[in-house]
Design a protein around this motif. Structure first.
Motif, PDB file in Angstrom:
ATOM      1  N   ILE A 135       0.919  -0.940  -0.189  1.00  0.00           N
ATOM      2  CA  ILE A 135       0.055  -0.189  -0.102  1.00  0.00           C
ATOM      3  C   ILE A 135       0.865   1.247   0.100  1.00  0.00           C
ATOM      4  CG2 ILE A 135      -2.291  -1.071   0.978  1.00  0.00           C
ATOM      5  CD1 ILE A 135      -0.905   0.333   3.916  1.00  0.00           C
ATOM      6  N   GLY A 153     -10.390  -3.589   1.664  1.00  0.00           N
ATOM      7  CA  GLY A 153      -9.191  -3.734   0.398  1.00  0.00           C
ATOM      8  C   GLY A 153      -8.773  -4.697   0.852  1.00  0.00           C
ATOM      9  N   LYS A 157      -7.331   2.361   2.256  1.00  0.00           N
ATOM     10  CA  LYS A 157      -6.888   1.342   1.662  1.00  0.00           C
ATOM     11  C   LYS A 157      -7.664   0.196   2.768  1.00  0.00           C
ATOM     12  CE  LYS A 157      -6.634  -0.870  -2.201  1.00  0.00           C
ATOM     13  NZ  LYS A 157      -7.143  -0.432  -3.435  1.00  0.00           N
TER      14      LYS A 157
END
Length: 490
Positions: free
Chosen positions: A432, A446, A441
């Motif tokens: 990330i 996610g 995120k």
């Protein structure tokens, strides 16, 4: 010897012969099918090898039809002395693929009927390249690469024969003897054959008009690039293989793909002219994709049989994804399942189509033949891990299986530090972005670890949950971006 008046028959359907040749009033294939279906249900497939495999659809064309009807049917009846059949495999790549598998199945069915089978690796012919079905010449392969490919093809063929003997024959044998399997390389005789001896012997018996009339030859001669002498002579060399095997091994049957009928006919012509013995050719269907294109290396859509090119999981998934309109046909072609059992499988599928029973059985049978029992278990583990988020399957997976399943996934080796959390893991794996976007995120769902979604970036990593017993974590960002984490010194 005069050419046979009937060139070939098509097993499984009434097909017209080439123009100018008389039609067979009642094709042998139809009589074989009718005979098989008139038998009691328990005895289907028991009327001889030729009848059984025509009924399954594996044997597509038999050449020449007239002598096949008069002799081959009887020669292949149960209780007769064993015949010898062969099929050739050119090592133009370092692995066999699914397109070759039906030819291997043909050999295995001969072997199961007690006959001797010969698999010939074309270490010599591969250097010329078979022009059949090709619009342009193959790129020439260096001799050393051909030899390397030949070694891997031989190993692949040995594995198929061994898997069949260990996993499929013992349970079905019922006291019957499995025929012998022999692996040869045609470079052993073609490399030693002097050119002038070849041209003066075999070359003097093959007719130019016949070779030129072949469809593959005609198409290439009309193409802008034309056809090289090396390619033109390829059918002559394959015919010589048949002659050599007939003289030295008593071989009387050649198997090949449907696109090999021209080459098989050349072999028939050479053997019968030089020995006066009746020999036969049998073709198996070509495997195509949904658009009708042949599966294979040339088309760029090959499903390979070597694990380093197509994993057991990928092979399993190729067959488990077959549609309902093809799966029954494939069960008959690619497996040894009795026809009565296939009927039952399809009846159950009609009642419970959501279970995909025929597809799963097909995939299991083929994967076990190609990769053995462990290969099938590997395919099932990978399927459970990827599609069912099974932690148990992930924990049981080897490094090789992880790499096969997540080929494009980056991997990282990390040390587990006290208090290390989900956000730390994602950043150390470069999964990330730094800053608020990476944090969000995770909070927006996610990110998942070992198939379990995590939404709290501050969650501390726990052994047995986020880190599996095999010292691995499978990190997923979004829907398709995987990262394999290997933990050191746990």
């Amino acid at each position: 010897m005069a050419a046979p008046t009937v060139l070939w028959l098509r097993c499984g359907r009434a097909a017209g012969l080439w123009s100018g040749l008389r039609r067979v009033p009642q094709p042998l294939s139809l009589r074989l099918r009718r005979r098989a279906h008139e038998q009691p249900r328990r005895a289907r497939g028991a009327g001889g090898l030729l009848a059984a495999q025509c009924e399954r659809g594996l044997f597509q064309e038999v050449f020449p039809a007239q002598s096949a009807e008069e002799q081959l049917l009887e020669l292949l009846e149960p209780g007769r002395p064993p015949l010898t059949a062969y099929c050739g495999f050119d090592p133009t790549a370092d692995s066999l693929h699914v397109g070759h598998l039906l030819a291997v199945m043909g050999l295995l069915h001969f072997q199961r009927a007690g006959h001797t089978v010969i698999a010939v690796v074309g270490g010599a012919t591969a250097r010329l390249g078979d022009p059949s079905g090709r619009e342009r010449a193959r790129e020439p392969l260096p001799a050393e690469r051909v030899r390397a490919h030949a070694r891997t093809l031989r190993a692949g063929l040995e594995r198929l024969f061994e898997n069949h003997r260990e996993l499929f024959w013992a349970a079905a044998a019922g006291g019957r003897s499995l025929g012998r399997a022999v692996l040869l390389d045609n470079s052993c005789w073609l490399d030693r054959e002097p050119l002038l001896d070849f041209l003066g012997g075999a070359g003097g018996r093959l007719r130019m008009g016949t070779l030129l009339s072949r469809q593959s030859c005609q198409a290439r001669l009309r193409s802008p690039d034309g056809m090289s002498l090396a390619e033109f002579l390829y059918p002559a060399l394959q015919a010589y293989d048949f002659l050599h095997l007939h003289l030295h091994h008593g071989c009387r049957v050649q198997l090949g793909g449907a696109d090999q009928m021209g080459n098989i006919m050349s072999g028939y012509e050479l053997v019968t002219k030089m020995t006066g013995t009746d020999v036969f050719g049998i073709t198996v269907p070509l495997i195509t994709n949904t658009t009708g294109d042949k599966l294979g290396k040339t088309a760029g859509n090959a499903v390979w049989l070597n694990r380093d090119k197509t994993s057991p999981f990928e092979l399993y998934q190729f067959f488990v994804r077959q549609q309902d309109n093809i799966v029954e046909k494939y069960l008959k072609l690619f497996t040894f399942i009795p026809l009565e059992e296939i009927d039952h499988i399809m009846e159950m599928h009609a009642k419970e189509p959501e279970k995909w029973g025929p597809q799963k059985r097909l995939a299991a049978e083929v994967t076990k033949l190609v990769h053995g029992r462990e290969g099938l278990e590997s395919a099932k583990r990978c399927t459970k891990a990827l599609y069912h988020s099974s932690v148990e399957a992930l924990e049981a997976m080897s490094d090789q299986e992880l790499q096969e399943l997540f080929k494009q996934a980056p991997s990282a080796e990390l040390m587990l530090e006290p208090g290390m959390n989900v956000l730390d893991l994602c950043r150390k794996a470069n999964a990330i972005a730094d800053g608020p976007s990476g944090y969000q995120k995770i909070t927006r769902g996610g990110v998942s670890i070992n198939g379990i979604r995590v939404t709290d970036p501050e969650t501390v990593l726990i052994l047995g949950q986020h880190i599996l017993k095999n010292g691995v974590s499978l990190l997923r960002i979004g829907k398709k971006n995987y990262y394999i984490i290997r933990w050191l010194k746990l």
